[in-house]
Write a protein that holds these residues in place. Structure first.
Motif, short mmCIF file in Angstrom:
data_model
loop_
_atom_site.label_atom_id
_atom_site.label_comp_id
_atom_site.label_asym_id
_atom_site.label_seq_id
_atom_site.Cartn_x
_atom_site.Cartn_y
_atom_site.Cartn_z
N GLU A 136 -24.70 -27.31 -30.26
CA GLU A 136 -26.13 -27.10 -30.08
C GLU A 136 -26.48 -25.62 -30.27
OE1 GLU A 136 -30.16 -27.55 -29.41
OE2 GLU A 136 -28.63 -29.03 -29.93
N LEU A 137 -25.64 -24.75 -29.74
CA LEU A 137 -25.86 -23.31 -29.89
C LEU A 137 -25.84 -22.91 -31.37
CD1 LEU A 137 -23.88 -20.65 -27.85
CD2 LEU A 137 -24.06 -20.47 -30.31
N LEU A 138 -24.86 -23.42 -32.12
CA LEU A 138 -24.77 -23.08 -33.55
C LEU A 138 -25.96 -23.64 -34.33
CD1 LEU A 138 -20.94 -23.68 -34.10
CD2 LEU A 138 -22.13 -21.47 -33.98
N SER A 139 -26.43 -24.80 -33.91
CA SER A 139 -27.61 -25.37 -34.55
C SER A 139 -28.82 -24.45 -34.36
CB SER A 139 -27.89 -26.76 -33.97
OG SER A 139 -29.08 -27.31 -34.52
N ARG A 140 -28.96 -23.91 -33.15
CA ARG A 140 -30.09 -23.02 -32.87
C ARG A 140 -30.00 -21.71 -33.66
NH1 ARG A 140 -31.82 -23.80 -26.51
NH2 ARG A 140 -31.74 -26.08 -26.54
N LEU A 141 -28.76 -21.33 -33.99
CA LEU A 141 -28.55 -20.12 -34.78
C LEU A 141 -28.61 -20.39 -36.28
CD1 LEU A 141 -25.64 -18.44 -32.78
CD2 LEU A 141 -28.01 -17.62 -32.95
N GLY A 142 -28.78 -21.67 -36.66
CA GLY A 142 -28.77 -22.02 -38.06
C GLY A 142 -27.40 -21.91 -38.70
N ARG A 143 -26.34 -22.13 -37.91
CA ARG A 143 -24.97 -21.99 -38.42
C ARG A 143 -24.16 -23.27 -38.16
NH1 ARG A 143 -22.91 -17.17 -39.97
NH2 ARG A 143 -21.43 -18.63 -40.90
N ARG A 144 -24.70 -24.37 -38.61
CA ARG A 144 -23.99 -25.64 -38.47
C ARG A 144 -22.74 -25.72 -39.34
NH1 ARG A 144 -28.97 -30.07 -38.39
NH2 ARG A 144 -30.03 -29.24 -36.55
N ASP A 145 -22.59 -24.75 -40.25
CA ASP A 145 -21.42 -24.72 -41.11
C ASP A 145 -20.16 -24.32 -40.35
OD1 ASP A 145 -22.95 -22.18 -40.98
OD2 ASP A 145 -21.25 -21.36 -42.10
N LEU A 146 -20.30 -23.74 -39.17
CA LEU A 146 -19.13 -23.29 -38.40
C LEU A 146 -18.56 -24.43 -37.57
CD1 LEU A 146 -20.48 -19.81 -37.23
CD2 LEU A 146 -18.84 -20.28 -39.07
N LEU B 35 -18.84 -15.05 -31.02
CA LEU B 35 -19.79 -15.08 -32.12
C LEU B 35 -19.57 -13.90 -33.07
CD1 LEU B 35 -23.06 -16.15 -30.27
CD2 LEU B 35 -21.53 -17.57 -31.66
N ALA B 36 -19.26 -12.75 -32.53
CA ALA B 36 -18.96 -11.60 -33.40
C ALA B 36 -17.76 -11.89 -34.28
CB ALA B 36 -18.73 -10.35 -32.56
N ALA C 5 -16.94 -14.65 -35.43
CA ALA C 5 -17.35 -15.63 -36.43
C ALA C 5 -18.38 -15.05 -37.40
CB ALA C 5 -17.92 -16.87 -35.75
N GLY C 6 -18.63 -13.76 -37.29
CA GLY C 6 -19.57 -13.11 -38.20
C GLY C 6 -21.00 -13.10 -37.72
N ILE C 7 -21.23 -13.47 -36.45
CA ILE C 7 -22.58 -13.46 -35.89
C ILE C 7 -22.63 -12.33 -34.87
CG2 ILE C 7 -24.37 -14.79 -34.70
CD1 ILE C 7 -22.86 -17.33 -35.55
N ALA C 8 -22.98 -11.16 -35.33
CA ALA C 8 -22.97 -9.99 -34.47
C ALA C 8 -24.37 -9.41 -34.37
CB ALA C 8 -21.99 -8.95 -35.01
N GLY C 9 -24.53 -8.47 -33.45
CA GLY C 9 -25.79 -7.76 -33.34
C GLY C 9 -26.94 -8.58 -32.79
N LEU C 10 -26.62 -9.58 -31.94
CA LEU C 10 -27.69 -10.37 -31.33
C LEU C 10 -28.51 -9.49 -30.39
CD1 LEU C 10 -25.76 -13.64 -30.41
CD2 LEU C 10 -27.50 -13.40 -32.18
N ASP C 11 -29.80 -9.68 -30.39
CA ASP C 11 -30.65 -8.97 -29.44
C ASP C 11 -30.25 -9.34 -28.02
OD1 ASP C 11 -32.03 -7.89 -31.55
OD2 ASP C 11 -33.65 -9.38 -31.48
N ALA C 12 -30.39 -8.37 -27.11
CA ALA C 12 -29.97 -8.59 -25.73
C ALA C 12 -30.68 -9.77 -25.09
CB ALA C 12 -30.20 -7.32 -24.90
N ASP C 13 -31.92 -10.04 -25.51
CA ASP C 13 -32.66 -11.13 -24.88
C ASP C 13 -32.27 -12.49 -25.45
OD1 ASP C 13 -33.76 -10.70 -27.36
OD2 ASP C 13 -35.84 -10.89 -26.71
#
Length: 229
Positions: free
Chosen positions: A28-38, A75-76, A78-86
């Motif tokens: 569900e988390l990956l879906s929200r990030l648009g990364r269902r490929d992972l 997540l970092a 997996a190439g998903i880095a730099g998420l905003d703190a919020d």
């Protein structure tokens, strides 16, 4: 030998399939990030490893805080880095909601718990935060629970096991602790004198220096052989 007067449990893994719930939360988390490929299952296992390493290697922090730090690292990686703190807290909540609320009971568990509850006080001893445990599927079986948040210590620390014993008002030898996780529960409960049943669902092997449990079973039905219920 003292008669058994109460039964305590590790909860996540022993009683419910935490990997199924955690994988659902990660998906569900990956879906929200648009990364269902992972691969949700692989990332959940990576997060779980990091999470345990973190809470075992630092002073006590609430489970949510540790989980968020572990999630950022996963997540970092997996190439998903730099998420905003919020963004990190709601993503962490998505993962933990799946882990807690979607982890199904192992098939034999509801019947065994119902039978045990008719004769013994039952209490989970869990590394989860108190409010998260309350949302889990089997919480209604247990009038009380001892959490890491209450003890301000994670298993295998003796503090959480001693707190559970104090709350039960029983001697260690009067309590049987059932757990899948040898490193957290055999290593924590056995040195205090608690009786331990290792619920070895995955046919693991103990390390050469670990304490040996009193009993080893493939699932919770094995408790029928040592308890009268």
């Amino acid at each position: 030998m003292d008669a058994i007067k109460a039964v305590t449990f590790d909860y996540f893994g022993t009683l419910v399939d935490v990997d199924a719930g955690g994988t659902a939360g990660m998906a569900e988390l990956l879906s929200r990030l648009g990364r269902r490929d992972l691969d949700a299952a692989a990332l959940y296992l990576d997060w779980d490893m990091r999470n345990v390493q973190l809470y075992r290697s630092s002073a006590y922090r609430r489970y949510r805080e540790v989980a968020a730090e572990a999630l950022a690292a996963t997540l970092a990686g997996a190439g998903i880095a730099g998420l905003d703190a919020d963004r990190l807290p709601p993503l962490t909540d998505t993962l933990l909601t799946g882990l807690v609320e979607q982890a199904p009971p192992h098939p034999e568990v509801p019947e065994i718990l119902a039978l045990l509850a008719a004769k013994y006080p039952l209490m989970p001893i869990t590394n989860m935060d108190s409010d998260l445990f309350a949302r889990s599927r089997l919480a209604s079986f247990f009038p009380s629970v001892t959490t890491a948040e209450m003890a301000r210590a994670y298993k295998p620390s003796e503090r959480i096991f001693r707190l559970a014993l104090d709350r039960l008002a029983l001697a260690p030898g009067e309590v049987l602790h059932a757990s899948l996780a040898s490193w957290a529960d055999i290593d924590g409960a056995k040195p205090l004198g608690m009786r331990v049943a290792w619920i070895n669902r995955t046919q693991d092997r103990l390390g050469p220096w670990q304490p040996r449990p009193d009993h080893e079973f493939a699932d919770l039905t094995g408790l029928r052989g040592v308890l009268a219920f």
